[in-house]
Design an enzyme around this catalytic site. Structure first.
Site, PDB file in Angstrom:
ATOM      1  N   PRO A 110     -41.590 -27.569 -27.262  1.00  0.00           N
ATOM      2  CA  PRO A 110     -40.945 -27.266 -28.374  1.00  0.00           C
ATOM      3  C   PRO A 110     -39.727 -28.238 -28.493  1.00  0.00           C
ATOM      4  O   PRO A 110     -38.897 -28.199 -27.781  1.00  0.00           O
ATOM      5  CB  PRO A 110     -40.871 -25.798 -28.229  1.00  0.00           C
ATOM      6  CG  PRO A 110     -41.114 -25.492 -26.714  1.00  0.00           C
ATOM      7  CD  PRO A 110     -41.615 -26.523 -26.243  1.00  0.00           C
ATOM      8  N   ALA A 123     -36.137 -18.611 -23.030  1.00  0.00           N
ATOM      9  CA  ALA A 123     -35.415 -19.582 -22.131  1.00  0.00           C
ATOM     10  C   ALA A 123     -34.055 -20.180 -22.692  1.00  0.00           C
ATOM     11  O   ALA A 123     -33.616 -19.781 -23.916  1.00  0.00           O
ATOM     12  CB  ALA A 123     -36.295 -20.853 -21.833  1.00  0.00           C
ATOM     13  N   TYR A 151     -31.031 -18.633 -25.195  1.00  0.00           N
ATOM     14  CA  TYR A 151     -31.090 -18.004 -26.685  1.00  0.00           C
ATOM     15  C   TYR A 151     -31.294 -16.273 -26.314  1.00  0.00           C
ATOM     16  O   TYR A 151     -31.217 -15.969 -25.065  1.00  0.00           O
ATOM     17  CB  TYR A 151     -32.162 -18.567 -27.601  1.00  0.00           C
ATOM     18  CG  TYR A 151     -32.033 -20.181 -27.704  1.00  0.00           C
ATOM     19  CD1 TYR A 151     -31.297 -20.345 -29.024  1.00  0.00           C
ATOM     20  CD2 TYR A 151     -32.788 -20.966 -27.283  1.00  0.00           C
ATOM     21  CE1 TYR A 151     -30.609 -21.559 -29.080  1.00  0.00           C
ATOM     22  CE2 TYR A 151     -32.249 -22.529 -27.447  1.00  0.00           C
ATOM     23  CZ  TYR A 151     -31.292 -22.496 -28.365  1.00  0.00           C
ATOM     24  OH  TYR A 151     -31.099 -23.892 -28.637  1.00  0.00           O
TER      25      TYR A 151
HETATM   26  C1  LIG Z   1     -34.311 -32.426 -29.855  1.00  0.00           C
HETATM   27  C2  LIG Z   1     -34.643 -31.295 -28.900  1.00  0.00           C
HETATM   28  C3  LIG Z   1     -34.956 -30.142 -29.216  1.00  0.00           C
HETATM   29  C4  LIG Z   1     -35.284 -28.898 -28.562  1.00  0.00           C
HETATM   30  N1  LIG Z   1     -35.663 -28.047 -28.906  1.00  0.00           N
HETATM   31  C5  LIG Z   1     -36.221 -26.920 -28.321  1.00  0.00           C
HETATM   32  C6  LIG Z   1     -36.815 -25.666 -28.911  1.00  0.00           C
HETATM   33  O1  LIG Z   1     -36.747 -25.529 -30.118  1.00  0.00           O
HETATM   34  N2  LIG Z   1     -37.300 -24.642 -28.204  1.00  0.00           N
HETATM   35  C7  LIG Z   1     -37.274 -24.814 -26.866  1.00  0.00           C
HETATM   36  O2  LIG Z   1     -37.900 -24.081 -26.002  1.00  0.00           O
HETATM   37  N3  LIG Z   1     -36.859 -26.051 -26.301  1.00  0.00           N
HETATM   38  C8  LIG Z   1     -36.397 -27.127 -26.877  1.00  0.00           C
HETATM   39  N4  LIG Z   1     -35.926 -28.153 -26.285  1.00  0.00           N
HETATM   40  C9  LIG Z   1     -36.052 -28.312 -25.103  1.00  0.00           C
HETATM   41  C10 LIG Z   1     -37.499 -29.131 -24.661  1.00  0.00           C
HETATM   42  O3  LIG Z   1     -38.587 -28.226 -24.767  1.00  0.00           O
HETATM   43  C11 LIG Z   1     -37.634 -29.521 -23.181  1.00  0.00           C
HETATM   44  O4  LIG Z   1     -37.403 -28.385 -22.335  1.00  0.00           O
HETATM   45  C12 LIG Z   1     -36.514 -30.425 -22.742  1.00  0.00           C
HETATM   46  O5  LIG Z   1     -36.333 -31.400 -23.692  1.00  0.00           O
HETATM   47  C13 LIG Z   1     -36.688 -31.028 -21.310  1.00  0.00           C
HETATM   48  O6  LIG Z   1     -37.789 -31.694 -21.243  1.00  0.00           O
HETATM   49  P1  LIG Z   1     -38.068 -33.251 -21.362  1.00  0.00           P
HETATM   50  O7  LIG Z   1     -37.476 -33.791 -20.027  1.00  0.00           O
HETATM   51  O8  LIG Z   1     -39.631 -33.635 -21.255  1.00  0.00           O
HETATM   52  O9  LIG Z   1     -37.484 -33.666 -22.542  1.00  0.00           O
HETATM   53  C14 LIG Z   1     -35.476 -29.241 -27.198  1.00  0.00           C
HETATM   54  C15 LIG Z   1     -35.147 -30.450 -26.651  1.00  0.00           C
HETATM   55  C16 LIG Z   1     -34.962 -31.421 -27.388  1.00  0.00           C
HETATM   56  C17 LIG Z   1     -34.539 -32.937 -26.795  1.00  0.00           C
END
Ligand SMILES: Cc1cc2nc3c(=O)[nH]c(=O)nc-3n(C[C@H](O)[C@H](O)[C@H](O)COP(=O)(O)O)c2cc1C
Length: 375
Positions: free
Chosen positions: A27, A182, A185
């Site tokens: 997400p 998580a 929030y």
């Molecule tokens: C631009 C952006 C927006 C995010 N928005 C959400 C969100 O709406 N809900 C959520 O649970 N995590 C959100 N995250 C966290 C990501 O789901 C993920 O946990 C985080 O980027 C780490 O994973 P990665 O190393 O693959 O990027 C967001 C991350 C990024 C980079």
């Protein structure tokens, strides 16, 4: 695809949902909705590209759940009325037409609300000002506001908001919902010791701090019935506190994931800075603990850019599905590129500048493409 990463491309089943492979988009909030919280045509292109790129499952950005205190960001999409729900139908159809599945993430900002069309103040478990600063790439500025402590009525309203939003998501045609528990929030504010100073049945020991998770899961399940996928996301760290770890460590994992196993939940989604690192000193990863303790399917997230790490997580039985965040932003066709042994792009934070929305991402990709093209 090489034999080495074949595990990524085995089909998976979560609840009543069949997924063509083990690869999900995490997400990600993209602050690109209309002012009224409806989804746009650009969002449809964005989500469709992941399904066309062979991701088996897409989890949407967090959608706010009510018109009280749940909204977090300007231009955040909501799931609070028929128009907002219907605006996702073209997106759902586009993803399905490419063979993907799509789950709506339901999110209540609590004290981390930076903007609300509906409320003049923020609200949370206790009147504790959040650590850190508002996120500027989501239109925020300066300190977070001091939230008002929620009364029991407010808690019940938030729970009912999740249930109503889940039903709207189901009616729009989503394949499931993920309850955002998580990253700092609202639900995580209840779980976290320093943001929850309540002395009622929602505060104090872990059983009380987890109560809102249990009540939301039950209310959502009651609203959507038995056949609709419901998951919950957990983390230790937060968007505004990268250092926090569950103070009860292994005991917290055991109690939390046992509670989930006893609840009407179809999957758990864990996120850590690096998904395979020990959750606590000397322990397995959080994903692995979630899987071992709950026995539920687990989506693991955090720090994956290359297929080898994702494959190792699956082959060591620490997770059932791997979700990719920033790497998916840089490579919406990551599964296809891996299958075809094509090079992968690196994620670049310039894509979020000055605002982390879809228009700036598109501008970034156009400029990167122009720079690569021979003049
Ligand atoms: C631009 C952006 C927006 C995010 N928005 C959400 C969100 O709406 N809900 C959520 O649970 N995590 C959100 N995250 C966290 C990501 O789901 C993920 O946990 C985080 O980027 C780490 O994973 P990665 O190393 O693959 O990027 C967001 C991350 C990024 C980079």
């Amino acid at each position: 695809m090489t034999a080495n990463n074949a595990a990524l491309f085995q089909p998976a089943r979560i609840g009543h949902m069949d997924i063509r492979n083990r690869l999900a988009v995490a997400p990600m909030t993209r602050v690109s909705a209309n002012d009224d919280g409806t989804a746009t045509a650009l969002m449809c292109e964005y989500y469709q590209a992941y399904a066309a790129g062979d991701f088996g499952l897409i989890i949407t950005e967090g959608l706010y759940t009510d018109q009280l205190f749940s909204q977090c960001y300007r231009q955040q999409p909501g799931m609070t009325n028929g128009q907002q729900a219907q605006s996702w139908q073209p997106i759902i159809d586009a993803v399905h037409s490419e063979g993907g599945m799509i789950i709506a993430q339901l999110m209540h900002a609590g004290a981390l609300s930076q903007y609300s069309k509906y409320a003049a103040h923020s609200s949370g478990p206790s009147a504790v000002k959040p650590l850190g600063q508002q996120m500027s790439f989501y239109y925020g500025e300066g300190d977070y506001r001091l939230p008002q402590a929620m009364g029991e009525d407010d808690i019940q309203a938030a729970i009912q908001g999740f249930a109503a939003a889940a039903l709207l998501a189901k009616s729009a045609g989503f394949d499931g919902v993920e309850i955002h528990g998580a990253n700092g929030y609202l639900l995580d504010q209840f779980l976290t010791t320093y943001t929850n100073q309540r002395e009622d049945k929602y505060g104090g020991n872990l059983t009380n701090r987890l109560r809102i998770y249990q009540e939301i899961v039950s209310a959502v399940r009651e609203a959507v019935g038995p056949d609709f996928v419901v998951g919950v996301r957990f983390s230790q760290t937060k968007v505004n506190d990268s250092q926090y770890r569950w103070p009860e460590a292994d005991a917290a994992a055991r109690q939390t994931f046992t509670l989930m196993a006893e609840s009407p939940v179809d999957y758990l989604h864990t996120t850590e800075p690096l998904l395979n690192e020990p959750a606590f000193a000397g322990s397995p990863s959080l994903a692995s603990l979630a899987k071992q303790i709950s026995g539920l399917p687990v989506i693991a997230n955090g720090g994956v850019s290359q297929p080898e790490l994702a494959t190792a997580m699956l082959e060591s039985n620490q997770a059932d599905v791997i979700s990719l965040g920033k790497t998916a932003l840089a490579n919406p066709d990551w599964p296809m590129a891996v299958q075809n042994n094509q090079p992968l792009d690196s994620f670049n934070f310039a894509m979020f500048s000055p605002i982390a929305n879809l228009e700036n991402a598109r501008r970034y990709f156009t400029q990167a493409h122009d720079a690569e093209s021979p003049s």
